[in-house]
Design an enzyme around this catalytic site. Structure first.
Site, short mmCIF file in Angstrom:
data_model
loop_
_atom_site.label_atom_id
_atom_site.label_comp_id
_atom_site.label_asym_id
_atom_site.label_seq_id
_atom_site.Cartn_x
_atom_site.Cartn_y
_atom_site.Cartn_z
N ASP A 156 32.60 40.49 38.06
CA ASP A 156 33.30 40.53 36.74
C ASP A 156 32.72 39.79 35.90
OD1 ASP A 156 34.96 42.37 38.21
OD2 ASP A 156 36.04 40.96 38.93
N LYS A 208 28.62 42.08 33.33
CA LYS A 208 27.20 42.49 33.68
C LYS A 208 26.73 43.95 32.73
CE LYS A 208 27.49 42.35 37.85
NZ LYS A 208 29.00 41.81 38.33
N HIS A 246 32.35 48.15 35.92
CA HIS A 246 31.55 47.75 34.73
C HIS A 246 31.94 48.35 33.54
CE1 HIS A 246 27.71 46.69 37.74
NE2 HIS A 246 29.09 45.97 37.92
P1 IMP Z 1 35.28 45.18 48.94
O1 IMP Z 1 33.83 45.13 48.24
O2 IMP Z 1 36.06 46.28 48.18
O3 IMP Z 1 35.01 45.30 50.24
O4 IMP Z 1 36.14 43.89 48.72
C1 IMP Z 1 35.61 42.60 49.23
C2 IMP Z 1 35.84 41.43 48.09
O5 IMP Z 1 34.92 41.58 47.12
C3 IMP Z 1 37.25 41.48 47.56
O6 IMP Z 1 37.51 40.18 47.37
C4 IMP Z 1 37.08 42.13 46.15
O7 IMP Z 1 38.10 41.66 45.45
C5 IMP Z 1 35.81 41.66 45.83
N1 IMP Z 1 35.00 42.69 44.94
C6 IMP Z 1 34.59 43.82 45.19
N2 IMP Z 1 33.82 44.39 44.29
C7 IMP Z 1 34.29 43.46 43.21
C8 IMP Z 1 33.81 43.77 41.88
O8 IMP Z 1 32.95 44.42 41.26
N3 IMP Z 1 34.20 42.75 41.38
C9 IMP Z 1 34.78 41.65 41.63
N4 IMP Z 1 35.26 41.65 42.84
C10 IMP Z 1 34.81 42.46 43.65
#
Ligand code: IMP
Length: 429
Positions: A16, A19, A44
């Site tokens: 976040d 980017k 994004h």
């Molecule tokens: P997952 O990628 O859905 O498996 O989530 C794993 C961790 O990564 C969690 O804490 C999500 O909130 C975080 N997360 C996954 N994608 C993003 C993103 O694009 N931005 C911020 N946090 C993310």
């Protein structure tokens, strides 16, 4: 092989970092924009001409005519989400389908992945990871496990796909019923749904590794778009509170088939403060009024899930670690305008555990959870800087803040973003 014109844009914290805006700005200097990791867990945002566009899978170069777009082999793709995204943006992104290529090596997300993840997070209770529930982790786990994984290239072989879906769904149903007492999934319905997606996506599925190498041989410049951030990287992040892919620049090689040494420049993006969504230690978190003020001023709610983001001070100690892991050439600071008007301003310069300073960013989540940030106070500013286009015109306190980040991280700040629009950007070096 020359990689001089190739750039990688990567998040330095927990995602976040805005980017999307930076990719959109740098895309015209490149010929192809490549996503190399993650899936539709990413959110994004690109804003121009008074409109805001949210992307999850399509590379953020889509609004620039003539720029090629690649979804690399390192991604896990939810076909339904991708098709919806294409349909949503086709009108504003000229010849989107003609420019977009999806790696036949990329993996696919299926209903059983989302169901598995929902059950896993539910049963973990308080110990959950706090994922985006998009099936990302289970899809990568199946990829590593090989037995029940389906790549994009397999979608276009209908008979093969039908048999494989049947076999996998039956295995998953046994697991869902026996272990969780859940209702079974309907393999025929799933296959019919995905066969329709496959037909629409087929013309865009290609050997993108070969395409990228051809492009480079022809002197074309590639922009690699990282999703999430270095501290969410499966290997280099704050494990186990991470995502399941290489979100740092390390992912370029595996996620696109382009060797790391073909990257000419790595730009690391950080917000002027830090945010995190989901669970996991966050040493500079501000669970107080200032944290709330940052959340409201920065509109810190998730693009993908709408969850309120946890907010805190900029963590130069963590960013220095990320800079090292990525081989950073320059820093991009975003949302600097959001800090204006805060009653105080602090930067984390190091951590202490049990009163003792830590020499390096810790790998152990328990140590990170115990880490107390060493905070340095800087002079806040009250001016609205969202109209600034030159570093010179920033208030002295804002300039001092940026310069202090450079000193602490050990890299130059080359771009500063002071608002969501394209022209709210300061280019320095
Ligand atoms: P997952 O990628 O859905 O498996 O989530 C794993 C961790 O990564 C969690 O804490 C999500 O909130 C975080 N997360 C996954 N994608 C993003 C993103 O694009 N931005 C911020 N946090 C993310």
């Amino acid at each position: 092989m020359t990689g001089k014109g190739n750039t990688c844009v990567v998040g330095l914290t927990w995602g976040d970092e805005a980017k999307g805006k930076i990719i959109d700005i740098l895309a015209p200097e490149h010929d192809v924009v490549v996503r190399y990791n993650g899936g539709n867990n990413a959110g994004h945002t690109v804003a121009f001409d008074g409109h805001t566009y949210k992307l999850h899978l399509v590379p953020c170069g889509l609004f620039h005519e003539g720029v090629g777009l690649v979804i690399g082999g390192g991604l896990v793709v939810d076909p339904q989400v991708l098709l919806e995204e294409i349909a949503t943006h086709e009108g504003v992104a000229p010849n989107l389908k003609g420019r977009l290529r999806i790696s036949s090596r990329a993996h696919t997300i299926w209903p059983w992945h989302k169901k598995t993840e929902a059950l896993s997070e539910k049963f973990l209770g308080k110990g959950k990871i706090g994922t985006t529930l998009r099936g990302i982790g289970p899809a990568y786990a199946e990829k590593a496990n090989r037995v029940h994984a389906i790549r994009m290239g397999e979608l276009v072989r209908p008979e093969h796909l039908k048999k494989k879906v049947q076999r996998i769904a039956e295995a998953k149903n046994r697991e869902f019923q026996a272990v969780f007492g859940e209702e079974p999934l309907d393999p025929a319905a799933i296959w019919t749904e995905y066969a329709a997606y496959a037909e629409q996506l087929a013309p865009m599925i290609a050997d993108t590794t070969a395409l990228l190498h051809e492009a480079m041989a022809g002197g074309r410049r590639i922009l690699f778009e990282g999703a999430q951030g270095t501290l969410l990287d499966i290997d280099h992040g704050t494990y186990p509170y991470v995502t399941s892919s290489n979100a740092s620049a390390a992912g370029v090689w595996t996620g696109s088939g382009v060797p790391g040494r073909a990257i000419g420049r790595v730009l690391g993006v950080v917000k002027a403060y830090t945010t995190r969504v989901g669970e996991g230690p966050f040493p500079t978190e501000l669970a107080n009024e200032i944290g709330n003020q940052i959340r409201e001023q920065g509109h810190e709610y998730g693009t993908t899930t709408g969850r309120p983001r946890r907010c805190g001070w900029l963590d130069a100690f963590a960013i220095r670690y990320s800079a090292m892991v990525n081989g950073l050439d320059g820093i991009v600071i975003t949302l600097l305008d959001v800090l204006g008007g805060l009653p105080e301003l602090k930067i984390c310069t190091g951590y202490r555990v049990g009163g003792e300073p830590l020499a390096a960013f810790p790998a152990d989540p328990q140590v990170l959870a115990e880490a107390e940030p060493v905070l340095e106070s800087l002079k806040p500013w009250t001016e609205d800087i969202s109209g600034a286009t030159r570093f010179k015109s920033l208030p002295p306190a804002a300039k001092a803040y940026v310069e202090r980040v450079e000193e602490l991280v050990g890299a130059a700040v080359s771009i500063i973003s002071v608002g969501p629009a394209r022209d709210q950007t300061i280019f320095r070096r």
